[in-house]
Enzyme design. Structure first.
Site, PDB file in Angstrom:
ATOM      1  CG  HIS A 178      70.624  52.640 100.153  1.00 44.79           C
ATOM      2  ND1 HIS A 178      70.576  53.652  99.216  1.00 44.79           N
ATOM      3  CD2 HIS A 178      70.207  51.522  99.510  1.00 44.79           C
ATOM      4  CE1 HIS A 178      70.172  53.167  98.052  1.00 44.79           C
ATOM      5  NE2 HIS A 178      69.931  51.877  98.208  1.00 44.79           N
ATOM      6  CB  SER A 186      67.350  51.794  95.844  1.00 45.00           C
ATOM      7  OG  SER A 186      68.664  51.366  95.632  1.00 45.00           O
ATOM      8  CG  ASP A 197      72.519  55.992 100.754  1.00 39.18           C
ATOM      9  OD1 ASP A 197      73.276  55.010 100.709  1.00 39.18           O
ATOM     10  OD2 ASP A 197      71.438  56.051 100.150  1.00 39.18           O
TER      11      ASP A 197
END
Length: 295
Positions: free
Chosen positions: A260, A166, A231
């Site tokens: 995610h 991320s 996601d």
């Protein structure tokens, strides 16, 4: 932007706003403490709202303090696997810390037969509570972590795989444009901070944070992108476009039904299978230039 103080003030203001949007440190529930032999040990608070302190003894794990070029002290955890040839330098997501990730680091090390080295972001965990995390701080943090791998742990640059999850893709790709690496793994990565908030953004603006879509073009080692098709926080278009932009992208892994934050937890089989293939690829291609397989 003007070179005047007003321009500097504007840049500082934008950086602070970006930091507040990007970083969400969880309450610190771990710390490092010396034992009677002066060896640092990881201690954790086992349960939320509990003050119970537990010594965390994970096989092969050692804890260290690290001083960055910015003058800050951050904790690191090394998870060693006996005979490992590769070391994963892990940059975590924005709403967790290396204390919360400790079991997943151990799982990664033991599943892939690699060392896993995790560093904390300034402003997270048991770092100075008066310091706030920022984009520039993460760059200083990962540079110090990389240097510690070389100087203290004896890692070879070509055997280090920088892994960014991320927002951790930001410091990972910045490092990859400046230092030698064996490979890069991007999990649920972002094209840039602004492009998460405003998906229609096509131009890279000066005030954007983590301009990954630009930097990835300059990365000279193989890059593996992994992303969840479902996601909703960072849509898979980020992963697809990053993979296509990579100068040396390899065949990516897009996981159906994955979101995610659940890939390593809920989709471990395809996740680790692809990482094992990537490791074998890196071993087979040492000294060989690779082409982009994403386009």
């Amino acid at each position: 932007v003007s070179a005047t103080g007003a321009g500097d003030d504007m840049g500082g203001t934008v950086a602070k706003i970006g930091a507040r949007l990007a970083f969400h440190p969880p309450p610190s529930e771990y710390w490092l403490q010396e034992d009677e032999q002066k060896k640092l040990q990881l201690w954790v608070k086992e349960y939320e709202l509990s003050q119970e302190q537990t010594l965390c003894a994970i096989p092969g794990m050692t804890a260290h303090w690290l001083h960055t070029a910015a003058g800050h002290r951050i904790p690191t955890l090394m998870f060693r696997y006996p005979g490992a040839e590769w070391t994963v330098l892990h940059s975590h997501a924005n709403a967790t810390d290396i204390g919360q990730m400790r079991e997943l680091y151990y799982e990664m090390a033991s599943t892939l037969n690699v060392n896993v080295f995790a560093y904390e972001y300034t402003g997270y965990g048991p770092c100075d509570p008066d310091l706030e995390p920022s984009e520039d701080q993460t760059y200083s943090d990962i540079q110090a972590a990389y240097q510690q791998l070389l100087d203290v742990h004896g890692s070879l640059p070509e055997r280090i795989i920088a892994y960014g999850q991320s927002i951790g893709s930001g410091p990972t790709l910045k490092l990859a444009t400046e230092r030698q690496l064996g490979g890069v793994v991007l999990l649920s990565a972002i094209k840039s901070g602004l492009r998460v908030i405003r998906p229609e953004t096509e131009t890279s603006w000066w005030f954007d944070i983590y301009p990954n879509i630009e930097r990835i073009r300059s990365v000279e080692c193989p890059v593996l992108c992994i992303h969840g098709v479902a996601d909703e926080s960072v849509p898979i278009t980020h992963g697809i476009e990053l993979c296509k932009a990579a100068a040396h992208g390899v065949t990516p892994l897009w996981i159906n039904d994955a979101g995610h934050n659940d890939i390593q937890l809920e989709h471990a089989e395809p996740f680790y299978s692809r990482l094992k293939e990537f490791l074998e690829f890196l071993k087979s291609r040492e000294g060989v230039k690779c082409e982009n397989k994403c386009s």
